[in-house]
Write an enzyme that holds these catalytic residues in place. Structure first.
Site, PDB file in Angstrom:
ATOM      1  N   ASP A  73     -16.609-142.128  68.230  1.00 19.02           N
ATOM      2  CA  ASP A  73     -17.371-142.915  67.263  1.00 19.02           C
ATOM      3  C   ASP A  73     -17.816-142.021  66.107  1.00 19.02           C
ATOM      4  OD1 ASP A  73     -19.188-141.670  69.131  1.00 19.02           O
ATOM      5  OD2 ASP A  73     -20.818-142.860  68.258  1.00 19.02           O
ATOM      6  N   GLU A 137     -21.946-141.681  70.811  1.00 20.44           N
ATOM      7  CA  GLU A 137     -22.686-140.435  70.627  1.00 20.44           C
ATOM      8  C   GLU A 137     -23.517-140.463  69.361  1.00 20.44           C
ATOM      9  OE1 GLU A 137     -23.749-136.323  69.628  1.00 20.44           O
ATOM     10  OE2 GLU A 137     -22.588-137.727  68.420  1.00 20.44           O
TER      11      GLU A 137
END
Length: 382
Positions: A73, A137
């Site tokens: 991400d 994250e």
């Protein structure tokens, strides 16, 4: 003979997946396809709308297993018009790869995936190689690596040691690895007094005066002088307001935010006790009361120098010619979750452009990073 996996091409393909937190964007599907074709046993550990991938080559419950952790991400691109290259184009020009996630950290994921695939194909180890990749994250982190670790615990999976592939080098490839991280917490506090006229302050209880007094107590002295592996802890006042627009009114309430980055001389619990105790002293003197919302992002931790740290540092020096500094600097990473599962360190490329417009990375660094990870695997299973 199967061609080695090109980590640069894989990074570019991952950049083209628009995986802004929490969207998966096809990045984990791409990785799962690559790893499955190389004999990895892949499972999705999705939770709370977040996509996560667990992949293991080798026997479940192997006596020793080397793990990698990372995320696909990315943060939003911001003003796309300000970019000189398509942020999701994965363009390569002049030895530079451009795009969101080029540094943080699709290059790291591509490098360890490429190294792992080549390693198990060419020199199958006596043990297991495990990859854990999350899509959460850059976001809250509740359903990312923590969800993978929960899934592993429920399914009898374990890593003996783990390397997180976050960018760790400030300026030069190889100059720094992380053997721990500071803890991080934020205190959101509201002081409640009694509203009144500013010309008659004795008839009010001014929450701003009390709040400023409390903040002054917190910042009067350093939290500590540092410890063996950590710099001194820091406390920063990051916000203060009372939403008052009348210059002749003492407000009833005032709010502040305080962020603390702390070393292993403290725990979040000890700091929370200290914050509350200082507020109690102000309440006793002023009558203004305090309420708190404490949010802890992670506790401080360190993986002490020893065989695992030495192995990683030795591989870095062998491939880059630079002996890495063993650091605990910077913010938080998912290593703060992994450390509860097994010993963990971090090593990745130069992070100079992460989260910036025109995020980019030198192609040579990605290739070098794959070589470092490949040497780590070879040395670990030697």
């Amino acid at each position: 003979m199967t061609k080695p996996v090109d980590p640069v091409a894989l990074t570019a393909d991952l950049i083209r997946c628009q995986s802004v937190t929490p969207d998966e964007g096809g990045a984990l599907v791409l990785l799962e396809g690559l790893l499955s074709s190389a004999g990895f046993d892949c499972h999705r550990a999705d939770r709370g709308g977040v996509s996560n991938l667990f992949a293991r080559w080798g026997a479940k419950g192997a006596a020793r297993s080397f793990g990698f952790n990372g995320h696909t991400d990315v943060v939003p691109v911001g003003d796309a018009a300000a970019w000189s290259h398509d942020p999701f184009g994965g363009a390569i020009e002049g030895g530079i790869l451009w795009g969101r996630g080029a540094t943080d950290m699709k290059s790291g994921v591509a490098a360890f995936a490429a190294a792992a695939v080549d390693f198990v194909r060419m020199t199958p180890p006596d043990g297991a190689v495990i990859l854990t990749v999350t899509g959460d994250e850059e976001g809250p982190g509740r359903d990312g690596t923590r969800a993978i670790l929960d899934w592993m615990a429920n399914h009898g999976e374990a890593m003996s040691v783990c390397l997180v592939g976050e960018p760790t080098c400030p300026e030069t490839m190889g100059e720094m690895m992380k053997i721990g991280r500071r803890g991080s917490m934020t205190a959101y506090v509201e002081a409640t007094g009694m509203q009144g006229h500013s010309a008659y302050p004795h008839r009010a209880k001014n929450p701003l005066h009390a709040l400023v007094d409390w903040l002054a107590r917190l910042t009067a002295e350093p939290l500590d002088d540092g410890t063996a592996h950590f710099d001194p802890s820091t406390l920063a006042i990051t916000g203060i307001d009372c939403a008052n627009t009348a210059n002749n009114v003492i407000p009833a309430k005032a709010r502040a935010m305080v962020n603390i980055r702390f070393n292993d001389a403290h725990s979040s619990a000890s700091l929370i006790d200290w914050l509350r105790a200082e507020a109690g002293g102000v309440t006793a003197a002023t009558g203004v009361t305090f309420t708190f919302d404490m949010q802890v992002s992670g506790e401080s931790f360190v993986t002490p120098p020893g065989p695992f740290v030495d192995l990683v540092a030795g591989a870095v020096k062998a491939e880059t010619g630079v002996a890495p500094v063993l650091s605990t600097s910077g913010g938080t990473s998912d290593a703060r979750f992994v450390k509860d599962h097994c010993p963990v360190v971090e090593f990745g490329l130069v992070g100079r452009t992460m989260h910036q417009v025109d995020e980019c990375v030198e192609v040579a660094q990605i290739e070098q990073l794959k070589a470092v990870y490949a040497r780590i695997l070879k040395d670990y299973f030697a």
